[in-house]
Design an enzyme around this catalytic site. Structure first.
Site, PDB file in Angstrom:
ATOM      1  N   MET A  51       0.790  -1.229   0.118  1.00 52.20           N
ATOM      2  CA  MET A  51       0.011  -0.006   0.005  1.00 52.20           C
ATOM      3  C   MET A  51       0.818   1.120  -0.036  1.00 52.20           C
ATOM      4  O   MET A  51       0.554   2.233   0.458  1.00 52.20           O
ATOM      5  CB  MET A  51      -0.769   0.125   1.345  1.00 52.20           C
ATOM      6  CG  MET A  51      -1.997  -1.248   1.130  1.00 52.20           C
ATOM      7  SD  MET A  51      -3.394  -0.912   2.078  1.00 52.20           S
ATOM      8  CE  MET A  51      -2.904  -0.779   3.764  1.00 52.20           C
ATOM      9  N   HIS A 111       9.234   1.187   3.262  1.00 48.86           N
ATOM     10  CA  HIS A 111      10.397   0.955   4.020  1.00 48.86           C
ATOM     11  C   HIS A 111      11.243  -0.202   4.033  1.00 48.86           C
ATOM     12  O   HIS A 111      10.897  -0.936   3.275  1.00 48.86           O
ATOM     13  CB  HIS A 111       9.745   1.011   5.582  1.00 48.86           C
ATOM     14  CG  HIS A 111       8.861   0.083   5.798  1.00 48.86           C
ATOM     15  ND1 HIS A 111       9.187  -1.428   6.032  1.00 48.86           N
ATOM     16  CD2 HIS A 111       7.334   0.175   5.870  1.00 48.86           C
ATOM     17  CE1 HIS A 111       7.784  -1.944   6.042  1.00 48.86           C
ATOM     18  NE2 HIS A 111       6.764  -1.214   6.229  1.00 48.86           N
ATOM     19  N   HIS A 126       9.589  -3.643   3.141  1.00 50.23           N
ATOM     20  CA  HIS A 126       9.055  -3.768   1.838  1.00 50.23           C
ATOM     21  C   HIS A 126      10.086  -4.063   0.884  1.00 50.23           C
ATOM     22  O   HIS A 126      10.196  -5.045   0.152  1.00 50.23           O
ATOM     23  CB  HIS A 126       8.204  -2.674   1.366  1.00 50.23           C
ATOM     24  CG  HIS A 126       7.096  -2.165   2.058  1.00 50.23           C
ATOM     25  ND1 HIS A 126       7.116  -1.092   2.640  1.00 50.23           N
ATOM     26  CD2 HIS A 126       5.966  -2.990   2.011  1.00 50.23           C
ATOM     27  CE1 HIS A 126       5.770  -0.956   3.097  1.00 50.23           C
ATOM     28  NE2 HIS A 126       4.964  -2.053   2.742  1.00 50.23           N
ATOM     29  N   GLN A 130     -10.316  -2.325   3.103  1.00 47.51           N
ATOM     30  CA  GLN A 130      -9.639  -3.027   4.149  1.00 47.51           C
ATOM     31  C   GLN A 130      -9.460  -2.179   5.461  1.00 47.51           C
ATOM     32  O   GLN A 130      -9.172  -2.686   6.348  1.00 47.51           O
ATOM     33  CB  GLN A 130      -8.543  -3.598   3.864  1.00 47.51           C
ATOM     34  CG  GLN A 130      -7.178  -2.617   3.633  1.00 47.51           C
ATOM     35  CD  GLN A 130      -5.945  -3.625   2.932  1.00 47.51           C
ATOM     36  OE1 GLN A 130      -5.937  -3.986   1.928  1.00 47.51           O
ATOM     37  NE2 GLN A 130      -4.914  -3.789   4.050  1.00 47.51           N
ATOM     38  N   GLY A 166       5.118 -10.014   4.060  1.00 49.53           N
ATOM     39  CA  GLY A 166       5.779  -9.890   5.265  1.00 49.53           C
ATOM     40  C   GLY A 166       5.149 -10.730   6.673  1.00 49.53           C
ATOM     41  O   GLY A 166       4.051 -10.540   6.747  1.00 49.53           O
ATOM     42  N   LYS A 187       5.296  -9.491   9.604  1.00 48.22           N
ATOM     43  CA  LYS A 187       4.571  -8.600  10.622  1.00 48.22           C
ATOM     44  C   LYS A 187       3.094  -8.783  10.788  1.00 48.22           C
ATOM     45  O   LYS A 187       2.446  -8.630  11.735  1.00 48.22           O
ATOM     46  CB  LYS A 187       5.292  -7.300  10.283  1.00 48.22           C
ATOM     47  CG  LYS A 187       4.668  -6.311  11.617  1.00 48.22           C
ATOM     48  CD  LYS A 187       5.060  -5.074  11.389  1.00 48.22           C
ATOM     49  CE  LYS A 187       4.298  -4.221  10.312  1.00 48.22           C
ATOM     50  NZ  LYS A 187       3.001  -3.897  10.740  1.00 48.22           N
ATOM     51  N   GLN A 245      -2.607 -11.981   8.495  1.00 46.38           N
ATOM     52  CA  GLN A 245      -2.740 -11.759   7.073  1.00 46.38           C
ATOM     53  C   GLN A 245      -2.031 -12.781   6.138  1.00 46.38           C
ATOM     54  O   GLN A 245      -2.876 -13.227   5.424  1.00 46.38           O
ATOM     55  CB  GLN A 245      -2.207 -10.276   6.447  1.00 46.38           C
ATOM     56  CG  GLN A 245      -2.197 -10.119   5.255  1.00 46.38           C
ATOM     57  CD  GLN A 245      -1.804  -8.595   4.760  1.00 46.38           C
ATOM     58  OE1 GLN A 245      -2.896  -7.802   4.606  1.00 46.38           O
ATOM     59  NE2 GLN A 245      -0.598  -8.389   4.379  1.00 46.38           N
ATOM     60  N   SER A 280       4.475   1.313   7.800  1.00 48.66           N
ATOM     61  CA  SER A 280       4.395   2.260   6.916  1.00 48.66           C
ATOM     62  C   SER A 280       3.901   3.297   7.937  1.00 48.66           C
ATOM     63  O   SER A 280       3.974   4.528   7.857  1.00 48.66           O
ATOM     64  CB  SER A 280       3.271   2.037   5.868  1.00 48.66           C
ATOM     65  OG  SER A 280       3.910   1.249   5.005  1.00 48.66           O
TER      66      SER A 280
HETATM   67  O1  PAF Z   1      -0.039  -5.626   3.830  1.00 49.17           O
HETATM   68  C1  PAF Z   1      -0.721  -4.783   2.962  1.00 49.17           C
HETATM   69  O2  PAF Z   1       0.111  -3.977   2.828  1.00 49.17           O
HETATM   70  C2  PAF Z   1      -2.020  -4.789   2.427  1.00 49.17           C
HETATM   71  O3  PAF Z   1      -2.917  -5.589   3.302  1.00 49.17           O
HETATM   72  C3  PAF Z   1      -1.918  -5.587   1.073  1.00 49.17           C
HETATM   73  C4  PAF Z   1      -1.671  -7.006   0.925  1.00 49.17           C
HETATM   74  C5  PAF Z   1      -0.987  -4.813   0.219  1.00 49.17           C
HETATM   75  C6  PAF Z   1      -3.309  -5.663   0.518  1.00 49.17           C
HETATM   76  O4  PAF Z   1      -4.000  -4.257   0.318  1.00 49.17           O
END
Ligand code: PAF
Length: 286
Positions: A32, A36, A39, A63, A150, A152, A156, A189
């Protein structure tokens, strides 16, 4: 090194992929933005494992259960592109909302069972539905063989793996270790919204996780959680949850430790919501 190319529409990205991706392994790093070190470490792992790497930058509104959080989410596209240019030759996909959610967009619905009701699922209703939908849509566009996430966002990763299994998607999910600042604070972020004092205050997260880990040999998960909970309360942060969970089901552990047991924490530092987690018991490699 050539500058990475930025594609803002599905058709322009697909054209490039159809031309370049023939017979090559495509890696994908969905983000998104507000990139940093965490990523960049995903991107580097993708570059190592794949012939071609796509990084998406899209702040997905569906989300966010809190509209204030969505408004305040940092948006730093030019900085992100500059940073990606230092990492390697990457296709950057920064679509508009109409490209991700065209009028004929069809929501997927995957039953997450108990995976979706705990922790983030409990405190951010609808969050994982939004994440699954955008990730599935991005997978459909990019068609990667490997996708990098990741740890973290521990829950997810479990949710995405569940979705991939349920929908039998032809993509392998690569789990990547948490990257931390020198202080121990997990890269996020959201850290740019913290003052220097808050960055110190936020270390209560990792200190609490380390405390739980130090208690593994002496106490049950339930007792360890209770002690760590009490300790965390002394910090200036507002706790949402501290859970000690099974690594795959994410259900709370009470009496017995299991390989891969993980401690997960979410708390507010001022107005900024932060999450972190730590593996407490190692999983024996087969
Ligand atoms: O982890 C994230 O930054 C978001 O949840 C993702 C996987 C890019 C989906 O929008």
């Amino acid at each position: 090194m050539d500058d990475s190319q930025v594609f803002t529409t599905v058709s322009s990205l697909r054209k490039q992929l159809d031309w370049r991706a023939k017979d090559s392994k495509v890696g994908f790093v969905p983000t998104m933005g507000a990139l940093h070190h965490g990523h960049i470490s995903l991107v580097k792992q993708a570059l190592k494992a794949c012939d071609l790497v796509v990084v998406s930058i899209f702040v997905n509104p569906t989300q966010f259960s809190n509209s204030e959080d969505l408004i305040k989410y940092p948006r730093t596209l030019q900085k992100d592109v500059d940073l990606l240019n230092t990492a390697g030759d990457i296709l950057i996909f920064a679509p508009g909302i109409e490209d991700v959610y065209p009028p004929n967009f069809e929501n997927i619905s995957v039953d997450l069972g108990d995976l979706g009701t705990v922790m983030e699922g409990q405190f951010r209703p609808g969050h994982f539905n939004g994440v699954m939908n955008v990730v599935k849509r991005l997978f459909d566009i990019v068609e990667p063989q490997l996708a990098f996430f990741g740890l973290k966002d521990f829950q997810q990763v479990a949710v995405i793996k569940h979705m991939v299994n349920e929908l039998k998607l032809p993509v392998k999910i690569v789990e990547c270790d948490i990257i931390r600042e020198a202080s121990g604070l997990a890269s996020s972020s959201r850290n740019v919204r913290l003052s220097e004092e808050q960055k110190v205050e936020a270390l209560a997260l990792i200190h609490t996780l380390h405390l739980v880990k130090a208690l593994v040999l002496t106490y049950s998960p339930k007792k360890a959680r209770k002690i760590a909970f009490k300790e965390f309360k002394k910090s200036g942060m507002k706790l949402e949850y501290l859970e000690i969970v099974h690594p795959y089901t994410l259900q709370s552990l009470s009496k017995k430790w299991v390989p891969g047991a993980n401690a997960c924490i979410a708390a507010y530092c001022g107005e900024v919501r932060l999450i972190d987690n730590l593996q407490l018991v190692t999983i024996e490699e087969k």
